[in-house]
Design a protein around this motif. Sequence first.
Motif, mmCIF file in Angstrom:
data_model
loop_
_atom_site.group_PDB
_atom_site.id
_atom_site.type_symbol
_atom_site.label_atom_id
_atom_site.label_comp_id
_atom_site.label_asym_id
_atom_site.label_seq_id
_atom_site.Cartn_x
_atom_site.Cartn_y
_atom_site.Cartn_z
ATOM 1 N N ALA A 234 1.327 -1.330 -0.224
ATOM 2 C CA ALA A 234 0.128 0.339 0.042
ATOM 3 C C ALA A 234 0.597 0.765 0.102
ATOM 4 O O ALA A 234 0.471 2.462 -0.311
ATOM 5 N N SER A 235 2.081 1.317 0.889
ATOM 6 C CA SER A 235 2.717 2.344 0.124
ATOM 7 C C SER A 235 3.891 2.013 1.298
ATOM 8 O O SER A 235 4.413 0.932 2.303
ATOM 9 N N THR B 92 3.832 -0.895 4.238
ATOM 10 C CA THR B 92 2.488 -0.738 4.629
ATOM 11 C C THR B 92 1.582 -1.664 3.672
ATOM 12 O O THR B 92 1.685 -1.517 2.634
ATOM 13 N N SER B 93 1.123 -2.752 3.745
ATOM 14 C CA SER B 93 0.632 -3.977 2.903
ATOM 15 C C SER B 93 -0.481 -4.738 3.324
ATOM 16 O O SER B 93 -1.037 -5.102 4.267
ATOM 17 N N PHE B 94 -1.408 -5.273 2.529
ATOM 18 C CA PHE B 94 -2.520 -5.868 2.715
ATOM 19 C C PHE B 94 -2.790 -7.265 2.083
ATOM 20 O O PHE B 94 -2.333 -7.591 0.625
ATOM 21 N N MET B 95 -3.357 -7.974 2.564
ATOM 22 C CA MET B 95 -3.864 -9.084 0.761
ATOM 23 C C MET B 95 -5.260 -9.194 0.184
ATOM 24 O O MET B 95 -6.138 -7.959 0.256
ATOM 25 N N PHE C 15 -7.432 -10.189 -1.432
ATOM 26 C CA PHE C 15 -8.279 -10.556 -0.922
ATOM 27 C C PHE C 15 -9.517 -9.633 0.065
ATOM 28 O O PHE C 15 -10.097 -9.438 0.761
ATOM 29 N N ASP C 16 -8.102 -8.996 1.203
ATOM 30 C CA ASP C 16 -8.733 -8.369 1.816
ATOM 31 C C ASP C 16 -7.863 -7.002 2.363
ATOM 32 O O ASP C 16 -7.347 -6.684 3.073
ATOM 33 N N PRO C 17 -8.607 -6.071 1.489
ATOM 34 C CA PRO C 17 -7.395 -4.908 1.696
ATOM 35 C C PRO C 17 -7.747 -3.588 3.424
ATOM 36 O O PRO C 17 -6.478 -2.855 3.509
ATOM 37 N N SER C 18 -8.461 -4.159 4.043
ATOM 38 C CA SER C 18 -8.632 -2.977 5.014
ATOM 39 C C SER C 18 -8.132 -3.962 5.979
ATOM 40 O O SER C 18 -7.685 -3.255 6.607
#
Length: 242
Positions: free
Chosen positions: A195-196, A212-215, A217-220
């Motif tokens: 994400a950043s 900062t990252s996310f999967m 299937f689950d951006p939140s």
Amino acid sequence: MSNPSGPDHGDATEPVAPEGGEQPPQETGEATESIGAADSPPERRYTAPGFDAGSTQIIDRTPEPQTEIIAAPTEVFAVSAPRTGPQAIPPRVPATRRRSWALVIAVIAVIAAVAAVAILITILLTRHKSTTVSQEDLVRSTIQSFDTAVQNGDLATLRGITCGQTRDSYVNYDDQAWSQTHARVAAARQYPVVASVDEVVVNGDHAEANVTSFMAFDPSTRSTRSFDLQFRDNQWKICQAT
């Protein structure tokens, strides 16, 4: 007996009587006085003491040159005074004002020197900061390229921007097997997304970055990951990702 004639016997001493027995006429008184004067003793001359009285020496006097009369010039020349215009006399500058100007000039010189030093320091710091920022940007760019290659399944790019064990894992993958695996992961949206890029620290040929990252299937749901990078082959490469 007659007297012999000749040059030794003159007529003055013994006059010859004329013929006829006449007595010779008597000499005049003047002749007598002349003879008497010849028989008188020499006249005595008196001289000053210390001088030779034998003879009188006549010293010839050198005639003085004639006095030359220089005629005064009769022509009168008029003397004219030089014509000069009015002269401007510069005003006198008080000593206090001169000292004030000298002080002002000295202060200006000091300020200029300080400003030059400050500019030089700013240039050096800016150059160093620019170099650091440039390396940080290269690290950020490598992380973003890695994230894009993971999402698109670009195996060649992943092999080129990684090093160490991370690169070995991508090199050991078979191209066909990688394509099949990536197709299943992409369908399930089970790949990470950056994400950043939050913080980058560059230390020579080594750099660390927190992201900062996310999967997919689950951006939140966000999490923090770190990347370890090394500068190899004139570029930053990801050697480990956790």
